[in-house]
Design an enzyme around this catalytic site. Structure first.
Site, PDB file in Angstrom:
ATOM      1  N   ASP A   1       0.852  -1.184   0.000  1.00  0.00           N
ATOM      2  CA  ASP A   1       0.000   0.000   0.000  1.00  0.00           C
ATOM      3  C   ASP A   1       0.894   1.242   0.000  1.00  0.00           C
ATOM      4  OD1 ASP A   1      -2.975   0.975   0.579  1.00  0.00           O
ATOM      5  OD2 ASP A   1      -1.627   2.206   1.781  1.00  0.00           O
ATOM      6  N   ILE A   2       0.564   2.208  -0.853  1.00  0.00           N
ATOM      7  CA  ILE A   2       1.359   3.435  -0.958  1.00  0.00           C
ATOM      8  C   ILE A   2       1.071   4.333   0.239  1.00  0.00           C
ATOM      9  CG2 ILE A   2       1.873   5.451  -2.373  1.00  0.00           C
ATOM     10  CD1 ILE A   2       0.892   3.872  -4.788  1.00  0.00           C
TER      11      ILE A   2
ATOM     12  N   ASN B   1      -2.342  12.572  -3.808  1.00  0.00           N
ATOM     13  CA  ASN B   1      -3.354  12.842  -4.837  1.00  0.00           C
ATOM     14  C   ASN B   1      -3.955  14.238  -4.673  1.00  0.00           C
ATOM     15  OD1 ASN B   1      -3.466  10.749  -6.665  1.00  0.00           O
ATOM     16  ND2 ASN B   1      -4.913   9.550  -5.500  1.00  0.00           N
TER      17      ASN B   1
ATOM     18  N   GLU C   1      -5.105   1.912  -4.196  1.00  0.00           N
ATOM     19  CA  GLU C   1      -3.641   2.008  -4.309  1.00  0.00           C
ATOM     20  C   GLU C   1      -2.941   0.772  -3.757  1.00  0.00           C
ATOM     21  OE1 GLU C   1      -4.724   4.321  -0.488  1.00  0.00           O
ATOM     22  OE2 GLU C   1      -5.593   3.882  -2.449  1.00  0.00           O
TER      23      GLU C   1
END
Length: 359
Positions: free
Chosen positions: A213-214, A221, A256
């Site tokens: 997971d980012i 974003n 993500e």
């Protein structure tokens, strides 16, 4: 393009559906099935062109009226596959019709040839000059050879057309198994791969999974826009694809989150690969294409778990997700394996934690 939905797990689908319904309410978009399909796909992030179109409308403060919503659905969501199926069906029917004609011609030619040879044989019995009979027979055989060559050429041409159709169907099948944004396997392909891998794992072969997971992706974003965020997701996908082994399956799990399934890999092996992925991503330099600006570095948190014989795939993924949750809570930018779960006392299921996902 693949406009069909994957078959996601309940929590992920509910999260996407909730976001879609909230925005539709804010924009006063009627909650019809077609409108919902548009916004579900938008938040699922599985359709680049749709996302770009909606982002452009938002940037220009365009209202999402009935006509706009219908245009979005018809242009980006309405299944393109149905048209492809109709086209393929029509082409196959044409090929079958041509094949029938070729066979009918071949049968008629064969009957005509047999009749001509029979007549030559009858003439031979009635004392006709042998030289004339031989010449007549050679002529009939030459005609038969010409017809056979022509038929063979026709069959070869139709065989080529059939190869084109077969290749087109193969590409369509591949698109149906591929996430459009990242180019990785989608949930449908992931589930199929996991089912097959589970069978081998139950025979005693190790099977491990890493879930990535980012870190702080929502903030990224918000600061730089979804277009740059999509670029980052593609970069993460490329790194993951390059670092796993040839027999492994990297896939987009949702949002993500990326996942990799590693057959014939124990926990230590999977953790080692996960660490290579984490370091490679941390060392990446991200440049904004439009301005050349160097953006803040990106890091990822990764959870790792190994399959236990007899358990469900859902159990394996849940354990991996809990390890990812621990990595997030422990400061991010790290790899955590299931071994650390009991040490941390993290026994509660991730599905009992209100469904919240860390940014």
């Amino acid at each position: 393009m693949d406009a069909s939905f994957d078959d996601p797990d309940y929590d992920y689908a509910a999260s996407i559906a909730g976001r879609a319904m909230r925005v539709m309410a804010e924009q006063r978009i009627a909650p019809t099935p077609t409108n919902f399909a548009v916004w579900y796909q938008y938040f699922a992030g599985s359709h680049d062109d749709l996302r770009n179109a909606i982002d452009l409308l938002i940037d220009h403060n365009r209202p999402f009226d009935a006509r706009t919503n219908q245009n979005l659905f018809e242009t980006y969501v309405a299944p393109q596959l149905s048209a492809a199926i109709v086209d393929t069906s029509e082409r196959l029917n044409a090929l079958m019709g041509a094949a029938k004609e070729f066979l009918a011609t071949a049968i008629a030619d064969n009957h005509s040839q047999m009749q001509a040879i029979s007549e030559v044989a009858d003439q031979g019995q009635s004392g006709v000059d042998p030289k004339a009979l031989v010449a007549q027979l050679m002529n009939e055989l030459a005609r038969a050879a010409t017809r056979a060559t022509r038929l063979e050429a026709g069959f070869v041409e139709k065989a080529r057309e059939l190869d084109v159709i077969r290749a087109s169907l193969s590409k369509s099948e591949e698109r149906a198994r591929t996430d459009t944004l990242t180019g990785l396997a989608n949930r449908r392909a992931l589930d199929e791969f996991l089912r097959k891998a589970q069978v081998t794992a139950d025979w005693g072969e190790p099977l491990s999974v890493l879930l990535l997971d980012i870190d702080h992706f929502k903030t990224f974003n918000d600061d730089f826009g979804h277009g740059v965020g999509d670029q980052v997701l593609r970069l993460m996908a490329r790194v993951l694809r390059e670092k796993v082994r040839a027999q492994d399956l990297p896939a987009r799990y949702g949002g993500e989150e990326l996942i990799a399934v590693l057959p014939d890999a124990d926990l230590a092996t999977c953790a080692g690969i996960a660490e290579h992925v984490r370091r490679a991503i941390a060392e990446c330099t991200i440049t904004r294409r439009s301005t050349g600006e160097t953006l803040p570095s990106i890091s990822v948190s990764i959870g790792v778990a190994q399959y236990r014989s007899g358990e469900t795939i859902a159990d394996l993924i849940e354990r991996c997700d809990r390890a990812l949750y621990l990595a997030k809570g422990g400061g991010r930018n790290r790899v955590v394996t299931e071994i650390e779960l009991d040490r941390a006392g993290l026994r509660a299921s991730v599905f009992e934690r209100s469904g919240h996902r860390f940014a």
